[in-house]
Design an enzyme around this catalytic site. Structure first.
Site, PDB file in Angstrom:
ATOM      1  N   HIS A 251       0.840  -1.209   0.000  1.00  0.00           N
ATOM      2  CA  HIS A 251       0.000   0.000   0.000  1.00  0.00           C
ATOM      3  C   HIS A 251       0.875   1.259   0.000  1.00  0.00           C
ATOM      4  O   HIS A 251       0.552   2.242   0.665  1.00  0.00           O
ATOM      5  CB  HIS A 251      -0.944   0.004   1.203  1.00  0.00           C
ATOM      6  CG  HIS A 251      -2.059  -1.000   1.113  1.00  0.00           C
ATOM      7  ND1 HIS A 251      -3.238  -0.761   0.437  1.00  0.00           N
ATOM      8  CD2 HIS A 251      -2.160  -2.257   1.612  1.00  0.00           C
ATOM      9  CE1 HIS A 251      -4.025  -1.836   0.537  1.00  0.00           C
ATOM     10  NE2 HIS A 251      -3.390  -2.755   1.241  1.00  0.00           N
ATOM     11  N   ASP A 314      -0.817  -5.000   5.967  1.00  0.00           N
ATOM     12  CA  ASP A 314      -1.790  -5.879   5.305  1.00  0.00           C
ATOM     13  C   ASP A 314      -1.511  -5.951   3.799  1.00  0.00           C
ATOM     14  O   ASP A 314      -0.880  -5.067   3.230  1.00  0.00           O
ATOM     15  CB  ASP A 314      -3.221  -5.376   5.543  1.00  0.00           C
ATOM     16  CG  ASP A 314      -3.443  -3.986   4.966  1.00  0.00           C
ATOM     17  OD1 ASP A 314      -2.528  -3.140   5.091  1.00  0.00           O
ATOM     18  OD2 ASP A 314      -4.510  -3.734   4.388  1.00  0.00           O
ATOM     19  N   GLU A 315      -2.013  -6.991   3.192  1.00  0.00           N
ATOM     20  CA  GLU A 315      -2.043  -7.149   1.726  1.00  0.00           C
ATOM     21  C   GLU A 315      -0.690  -6.837   1.063  1.00  0.00           C
ATOM     22  O   GLU A 315      -0.645  -6.202   0.005  1.00  0.00           O
ATOM     23  CB  GLU A 315      -3.157  -6.280   1.135  1.00  0.00           C
ATOM     24  CG  GLU A 315      -4.528  -6.733   1.591  1.00  0.00           C
ATOM     25  CD  GLU A 315      -5.658  -5.820   1.137  1.00  0.00           C
ATOM     26  OE1 GLU A 315      -6.759  -6.347   0.890  1.00  0.00           O
ATOM     27  OE2 GLU A 315      -5.459  -4.590   1.062  1.00  0.00           O
ATOM     28  N   ALA A 316       0.389  -7.288   1.701  1.00  0.00           N
ATOM     29  CA  ALA A 316       1.731  -7.071   1.126  1.00  0.00           C
ATOM     30  C   ALA A 316       2.033  -8.200   0.142  1.00  0.00           C
ATOM     31  O   ALA A 316       3.014  -8.932   0.270  1.00  0.00           O
ATOM     32  CB  ALA A 316       2.765  -7.013   2.240  1.00  0.00           C
ATOM     33  N   HIS A 317       1.176  -8.335  -0.869  1.00  0.00           N
ATOM     34  CA  HIS A 317       1.255  -9.476  -1.786  1.00  0.00           C
ATOM     35  C   HIS A 317       2.501  -9.433  -2.670  1.00  0.00           C
ATOM     36  O   HIS A 317       2.912 -10.458  -3.214  1.00  0.00           O
ATOM     37  CB  HIS A 317      -0.001  -9.539  -2.666  1.00  0.00           C
ATOM     38  CG  HIS A 317      -1.278  -9.572  -1.905  1.00  0.00           C
ATOM     39  ND1 HIS A 317      -1.434 -10.268  -0.717  1.00  0.00           N
ATOM     40  CD2 HIS A 317      -2.491  -8.988  -2.150  1.00  0.00           C
ATOM     41  CE1 HIS A 317      -2.677 -10.110  -0.281  1.00  0.00           C
ATOM     42  NE2 HIS A 317      -3.327  -9.328  -1.124  1.00  0.00           N
TER      43      HIS A 317
END
Length: 509
Positions: A251, A314-317
């Protein structure tokens, strides 16, 4: 409407407020606010006088009464009393409200409790008391006693100012609304792929360039340091603590676009105005990354009086698991170095949560068992939890398929579903004492005005507030929906743009 001889409407019963009080004993004579009513602050504490001035400011427009604030002791009027033997056991945020024929007295051990008691007093007055012009009254408060203190110390609401930017005035309006329901934390999501919203002296382009747009390509915006201080001041005056979030290592496109050296290839990507997630990452091996993190957290810590800094996670894909663990292991000590404690989204539990860290759980029905177990294991090992299950507490989820705003990736979240769960039992296996409290996040991909915020937050926000404040024994949807319906005319008086959910028996307009 009744004619000239019609009886005045009955005063609101003491047990009809939101959040439900811990203890209510009704009975006795009602108190009536009148032309001669004074607001008394015995002992004249500075905080007490501020709260009295706030209450007077709320009630003067509708009642037309002067409501002078005095430090003289007396047994009549509205008495706001700090300290004394009657406040033992109420804690830092509890209060006792006693109403009778001569006076309404709110007693508390600490100013926050006095302020929360004032919010209860507001709800005991007719909804017209919230209007900004003279109304006829009468202004009656039912007789009896409330003794009240919160179930959880952390009762939060998050506002995403990154996807769409909200001005200081818009944030203040939301603070006013949060305070009514005894919310005590304002989590500001200050950075994301679409915008960086806080000006920092060490990396100025984060705000001037990284904050120059938003979802859909609008002008964006950012808070100067004075703007941010003003939000903190206003929140503190309403007994809310600001929890700022800089989301990392994912993000982060707004930061990566602002400074090329933060990218592994040394090339800045373009600004981003879409709504996809998971594509960006700080460059974990580069020393510049940690210079950046240190500067950002140092400046933010210096600006923020509250104890917690939220570091996202979060969401550190686009970050490998190994890099994610390395990054979090390096960043959490930086938070501690500047005298703060860590909050991260629950993915933090996949690394090594620091001692004293809190994980904010945003999973939902479809969250895998392994991920849930990871959070539960961390809780058993001392990590504290803030519960924000997406299919219960996310205020940006659509109410149903016809909702014109919001998202639905966690399903539709009606008012009953949002209210009908128990934070103490939600994560099976997590110790009850690991739960710090609850938070209602509001993500802004589809929201760009205060009216949008209000439509998604009301009527669901008060339910999350009640879960955070009220004893589990008071939890009952059939009772709650009636109390919630009675808030509708109050929101009408305040100009709050709420959704008239068919699940709630609203009074006819």
């Amino acid at each position: 409407m009744g004619g000239p001889g019609a009886a005045a409407p009955a005063a609101t019963p003491l047990d009809q407020v939101i959040p439900a009080p811990a203890s209510v004993r009704g009975g006795g004579e009602a108190y009536t606010l009148g032309e001669g009513t004074r607001i008394r602050v015995p002992g004249g504490s500075g905080e007490g006088k501020k709260i009295a001035g706030y209450l007077a400011g709320l009630l003067r427009p509708a009642t037309g009464y002067g409501l002078p604030v005095t430090t003289k002791d007396g047994r009549d009027g509205i008495v706001l009393r700090l300290g004394g033997s009657g406040t033992k056991g109420l804690g830092a945020e509890g209060y006792r409200l006693t109403s009778g024929g001569r006076a309404v007295t709110i007693s508390a051990a600490r100013p926050a409790g006095l302020f929360h008691g004032v919010q209860t007093l507001r709800q005991l007055l007719p909804p017209d008391a919230e209007r900004q012009r003279d109304r006829p009254g009468p202004w009656r408060i039912a007789g009896g006693t409330i003794a009240d203190s919160p179930r959880y110390a952390y009762r939060g609401a998050m506002l995403d100012v990154s996807r769409h930017f909200f001005t200081v005035a818009q944030v203040k309006r939301y603070i006013d609304q949060l305070a009514m329901y005894k919310i005590n934390k304002l989590h500001l999501h200050l950075s994301d792929d679409q915008g960086w919203r806080i000006a920092l002296k060490s990396w100025p382009r984060l705000a001037t360039y990284g904050g120059s747009t938003q979802v859909g390509g609008g002008p964006g915006g950012y808070y100067t340091q004075d703007d941010y201080r003003e939000i903190i001041r206003y929140a503190a005056a309403h007994y809310l603590t600001v929890v700022p979030e800089i989301d990392m290592p994912g993000h982060t496109n707004a930061a990566l676009a602002s400074y090329a050296p933060l990218n592994c290839n040394g090339q800045a990507p373009p600004l981003y105005t879409g709504t996809q997630v998971g594509f960006s990452s700080l460059c974990v091996p580069k020393k510049e990354t940690y210079e950046f993190v240190d500067d950002v957290l140092r400046e933010l810590a210096a600006l923020t009086p509250g104890r917690a800094l939220h570091i996202g996670g979060d969401e550190a894909h686009s970050t490998s698991h190994e890099d994610y663990v390395t990054f979090m292991d390096k960043v959490q000590p930086v938070v501690a170095k500047y005298g703060k404690s860590v909050i991260g989204w629950h993915q933090l539990t996949g690394a090594h949560p620091a001692k004293g860290a809190a994980a904010q759980y945003w999973g939902y029905d479809k969250t895998g068992t392994a991920e849930r177990n990871q959070v539960v294991d961390a809780a058993r090992n001392g990590t504290k939890l803030i519960l924000s299950p997406a299919d219960r507490a996310y205020l940006d989820m659509k109410y149903d398929k016809n909702t014109p705003l919001g998202l639905s990736w966690a399903g539709y979240v009606g008012v009953e579903r949002s209210y009908d769960w128990d934070p103490g039992r939600y994560l099976d296996g997590a110790p009850a004492e690991s739960v710090l409290g609850v938070e209602a996040p509001l993500w802004s991909e589809t929201l760009s005005t205060s009216a949008h915020i209000e439509y998604m937050a009301f009527p669901r926000l008060p339910g999350i507030a009640e879960l955070g404040w009220s004893p589990a024994s008071t939890h009952d949807w059939d009772d709650y929906k009636v109390r919630l319906a009675a808030q509708g005319p109050r929101w009408d008086a305040l100009g709050i743009n709420y959704y008239r959910s068919p699940e709630v028996p609203w009074p006819a307009k």
